[in-house]
Design a protein around this motif. Structure first.
Motif, PDB file in Angstrom:
ATOM      1  N   LEU A   1       0.825  -1.216   0.000  1.00 14.60           N
ATOM      2  CA  LEU A   1       0.000   0.000   0.000  1.00 14.60           C
ATOM      3  C   LEU A   1       0.855   1.259   0.000  1.00 14.60           C
ATOM      4  N   ILE A   2       2.158   1.069   0.071  1.00 20.86           N
ATOM      5  CA  ILE A   2       3.067   2.227   0.181  1.00 20.86           C
ATOM      6  C   ILE A   2       3.378   2.772  -1.213  1.00 20.86           C
ATOM      7  N   THR A   3       3.231   4.071  -1.367  1.00 22.38           N
ATOM      8  CA  THR A   3       3.574   4.728  -2.624  1.00 22.38           C
ATOM      9  C   THR A   3       4.501   5.904  -2.333  1.00 22.38           C
ATOM     10  N   ASP A   4       5.199   6.350  -3.369  1.00 23.73           N
ATOM     11  CA  ASP A   4       6.145   7.447  -3.170  1.00 23.73           C
ATOM     12  C   ASP A   4       5.457   8.786  -2.946  1.00 23.73           C
ATOM     13  N   THR A   5       4.347   8.984  -3.608  1.00 24.91           N
ATOM     14  CA  THR A   5       3.705  10.295  -3.582  1.00 24.91           C
ATOM     15  C   THR A   5       2.192  10.153  -3.405  1.00 24.91           C
ATOM     16  N   PRO A   6       1.521  11.235  -2.968  1.00 25.94           N
ATOM     17  CA  PRO A   6       0.056  11.203  -2.868  1.00 25.94           C
ATOM     18  C   PRO A   6      -0.599  10.872  -4.201  1.00 25.94           C
ATOM     19  N   GLN A   7      -0.057  11.405  -5.277  1.00 25.70           N
ATOM     20  CA  GLN A   7      -0.691  11.148  -6.574  1.00 25.70           C
ATOM     21  C   GLN A   7      -0.599   9.671  -6.961  1.00 25.70           C
ATOM     22  N   GLU A   8       0.541   9.046  -6.678  1.00 21.50           N
ATOM     23  CA  GLU A   8       0.612   7.599  -6.918  1.00 21.50           C
ATOM     24  C   GLU A   8      -0.368   6.856  -6.011  1.00 21.50           C
ATOM     25  N   GLY A   9      -0.610   7.420  -4.841  1.00 20.85           N
ATOM     26  CA  GLY A   9      -1.622   6.837  -3.963  1.00 20.85           C
ATOM     27  C   GLY A   9      -3.012   6.910  -4.572  1.00 20.85           C
ATOM     28  N   ARG A  10      -3.320   8.025  -5.230  1.00 22.74           N
ATOM     29  CA  ARG A  10      -4.608   8.139  -5.940  1.00 22.74           C
ATOM     30  C   ARG A  10      -4.724   7.075  -7.020  1.00 22.74           C
ATOM     31  N   GLU A  11      -3.629   6.907  -7.774  1.00 27.84           N
ATOM     32  CA  GLU A  11      -3.676   5.915  -8.858  1.00 27.84           C
ATOM     33  C   GLU A  11      -3.876   4.512  -8.294  1.00 27.84           C
ATOM     34  N   LEU A  12      -3.242   4.242  -7.161  1.00 26.87           N
ATOM     35  CA  LEU A  12      -3.443   2.936  -6.534  1.00 26.87           C
ATOM     36  C   LEU A  12      -4.898   2.770  -6.083  1.00 26.87           C
ATOM     37  N   ALA A  13      -5.464   3.839  -5.531  1.00 22.20           N
ATOM     38  CA  ALA A  13      -6.866   3.762  -5.073  1.00 22.20           C
ATOM     39  C   ALA A  13      -7.802   3.462  -6.237  1.00 22.20           C
ATOM     40  N   ILE A  14      -7.546   4.090  -7.380  1.00 25.13           N
ATOM     41  CA  ILE A  14      -8.370   3.820  -8.572  1.00 25.13           C
ATOM     42  C   ILE A  14      -8.176   2.379  -9.033  1.00 25.13           C
ATOM     43  N   LEU A  15      -6.933   1.919  -9.006  1.00 25.95           N
ATOM     44  CA  LEU A  15      -6.657   0.520  -9.375  1.00 25.95           C
ATOM     45  C   LEU A  15      -7.388  -0.444  -8.450  1.00 25.95           C
ATOM     46  N   MET A  16      -7.361  -0.153  -7.152  1.00 29.71           N
ATOM     47  CA  MET A  16      -8.025  -1.037  -6.193  1.00 29.71           C
ATOM     48  C   MET A  16      -9.518  -1.151  -6.505  1.00 29.71           C
ATOM     49  N   ALA A  17     -10.144  -0.017  -6.779  1.00 29.76           N
ATOM     50  CA  ALA A  17     -11.576  -0.025  -7.114  1.00 29.76           C
ATOM     51  C   ALA A  17     -11.815  -0.864  -8.369  1.00 29.76           C
ATOM     52  N   ARG A  18     -10.969  -0.666  -9.384  1.00 28.96           N
ATOM     53  CA  ARG A  18     -11.172  -1.416 -10.635  1.00 28.96           C
ATOM     54  C   ARG A  18     -10.950  -2.905 -10.449  1.00 28.96           C
ATOM     55  N   LYS A  19      -9.970  -3.264  -9.638  1.00 35.71           N
ATOM     56  CA  LYS A  19      -9.683  -4.685  -9.431  1.00 35.71           C
ATOM     57  C   LYS A  19     -10.841  -5.379  -8.716  1.00 35.71           C
ATOM     58  N   THR A  20     -11.544  -4.656  -7.848  1.00 34.21           N
ATOM     59  CA  THR A  20     -12.699  -5.281  -7.199  1.00 34.21           C
ATOM     60  C   THR A  20     -13.780  -5.595  -8.228  1.00 34.21           C
ATOM     61  N   ILE A  21     -14.050  -4.632  -9.085  1.00 34.84           N
ATOM     62  CA  ILE A  21     -15.028  -4.880 -10.153  1.00 34.84           C
ATOM     63  C   ILE A  21     -14.601  -6.117 -10.959  1.00 34.84           C
ATOM     64  N   GLY A  22     -13.322  -6.174 -11.300  1.00 37.77           N
ATOM     65  CA  GLY A  22     -12.827  -7.306 -12.085  1.00 37.77           C
ATOM     66  C   GLY A  22     -12.922  -8.628 -11.341  1.00 37.77           C
ATOM     67  N   ALA A  23     -12.837  -8.582 -10.011  1.00 36.25           N
ATOM     68  CA  ALA A  23     -12.950  -9.817  -9.239  1.00 36.25           C
ATOM     69  C   ALA A  23     -14.380 -10.347  -9.261  1.00 36.25           C
ATOM     70  N   ILE A  24     -15.344  -9.440  -9.408  1.00 33.70           N
ATOM     71  CA  ILE A  24     -16.753  -9.860  -9.404  1.00 33.70           C
ATOM     72  C   ILE A  24     -17.207 -10.182 -10.827  1.00 33.70           C
ATOM     73  N   GLN A  25     -16.833  -9.338 -11.773  1.00 35.80           N
ATOM     74  CA  GLN A  25     -17.211  -9.555 -13.173  1.00 35.80           C
ATOM     75  C   GLN A  25     -15.924  -9.656 -13.998  1.00 35.80           C
ATOM     76  N   SER A  26     -15.533 -10.884 -14.315  1.00 36.81           N
ATOM     77  CA  SER A  26     -14.228 -11.060 -14.956  1.00 36.81           C
ATOM     78  C   SER A  26     -14.323 -11.117 -16.482  1.00 36.81           C
ATOM     79  N   ASP A  27     -15.528 -11.166 -17.023  1.00 39.01           N
ATOM     80  CA  ASP A  27     -15.678 -11.248 -18.483  1.00 39.01           C
ATOM     81  C   ASP A  27     -15.289  -9.905 -19.110  1.00 39.01           C
ATOM     82  N   PRO A  28     -14.218  -9.900 -19.948  1.00 39.60           N
ATOM     83  CA  PRO A  28     -13.737  -8.611 -20.474  1.00 39.60           C
ATOM     84  C   PRO A  28     -14.767  -7.901 -21.357  1.00 39.60           C
ATOM     85  N   GLU A  29     -15.562  -8.658 -22.098  1.00 41.56           N
ATOM     86  CA  GLU A  29     -16.570  -8.025 -22.954  1.00 41.56           C
ATOM     87  C   GLU A  29     -17.636  -7.303 -22.125  1.00 41.56           C
ATOM     88  N   ILE A  30     -18.126  -8.021 -21.106  1.00 39.74           N
ATOM     89  CA  ILE A  30     -19.160  -7.418 -20.251  1.00 39.74           C
ATOM     90  C   ILE A  30     -18.590  -6.208 -19.510  1.00 39.74           C
TER      91      ILE A  30
END
Lengths: 78, 78, 78, 78, 78, 78
Positions: free
Chosen positions: F11-40
């Motif tokens: 969870l450690i990042t160099d800067t706040p902005q990289e922290g934002r990018e990680l937060a966005i990635l985390m949100a997207r990865k959850t969606i992908g964990a529930i709906q893994s079909d790339p087309e959908i």
């Protein structure tokens, strides 16, 4: 990421009110990260700014971002 | 930002109840930052004040803002 | 503010259960601060008490308020 | 409040899993505090248990209550 | 509660990613505690996995559960 | 879990902005964990990126994930 996209250098602000402005900016930047088309963003903004339910939901996002900013600044206590 | 817009000088309040009032003000100021037209704001306010789902959503925003205010004041413990 | 409106003197309660009751009161008082008309409030209450989605949303507000009350009381640990 | 309504004596539980059960109980008790009619509660329960959006909203309430319970128990760390 | 229902022995995980998996499990187990019928759960799952609003709401629940898991693990800092 | 799925090493990042990018990635990865079909996922993404209410809800998830990332990094204070 290009330098002109570097918008969050720090969570520290001089005053609580600047912290509020940062919280609003953080919320807006997330929207921009998901929907980057300026035309669509403008349309959506006009829509949600006239929809009270969406305004309240926006205020919730700002409240959450401000929780983080306020904690980072130790609530601006001296 | 003009001085007459400086509404959040501090998160510190004398009492928990003043903290509640500040939390409500914070929520309202966010709405005003997104939708600044006084006529539209008035219309929207009449709408959401009669919609129980939106009232509950508003109460959620106030609860979140109050979490921040209460922590800033160390929960008004002596 | 008149004295009879002073409803939040402290976040400290003797027991967790009294803390729950305070959290519910806090949520209700926010609704009352936005919609103060007793007739409208009564109508809205009848409406949302029969709407499971709104009941769940109300429970979310209470959970958030209780987070604050519980922290203020150090979770009632001796 | 009558003694048989005293359901929240403590936030402390022996295990994380008992903490989850307490969090679910807390959410349910809030619903019961707002809508106390057993017939209506039963109808609403049948409704929301078949509505995925409401199930997800319920899970959010439980997550928030569990945040409080887990903090009270210092995350069950020895 | 039977032993085969004991699914949450600890909030401690070896890595942040295992913490994410636990957070997703926690969210799913809450749904299962409210709606235990496997047929209905399967139908609901197919429904919400194709509904972007419900996917976002699910991601919110996971984010909240992960806040708890991450705090329990002191953010996996050595 | 295969190694190419290991996306959250820290969870450690160099800067706040990289922290934002990680937060966005985390949100997207959850969606992908529930709906893994790339087309959908692609269809749903096009849908919610044009729906202001869903964009605001997405911003709420990111705000919650960022709370965790920011705390893990002690708000990037030196």
């Amino acid at each position: 990421m290009a330098n002109d996209d570097l918008w969050l250098k720090s969570l520290i602000t001089d005053t609580p009110q600047e912290g509020r402005e940062l919280a609003i900016l953080m919320a807006r930047k997330t929207i921009g990260a998901i929907q980057s088309d300026p035309e669509i963003k403008k349309e959506l903004r006009e829509e949600y700014a006239r929809d009270s339910a969406q305004l309240i939901a926006s205020a919730e996002v700002v409240a959450l971002e401000f929780q983080t900013v306020a904690a980072a600044n130790n609530y601006w206590k001296k």
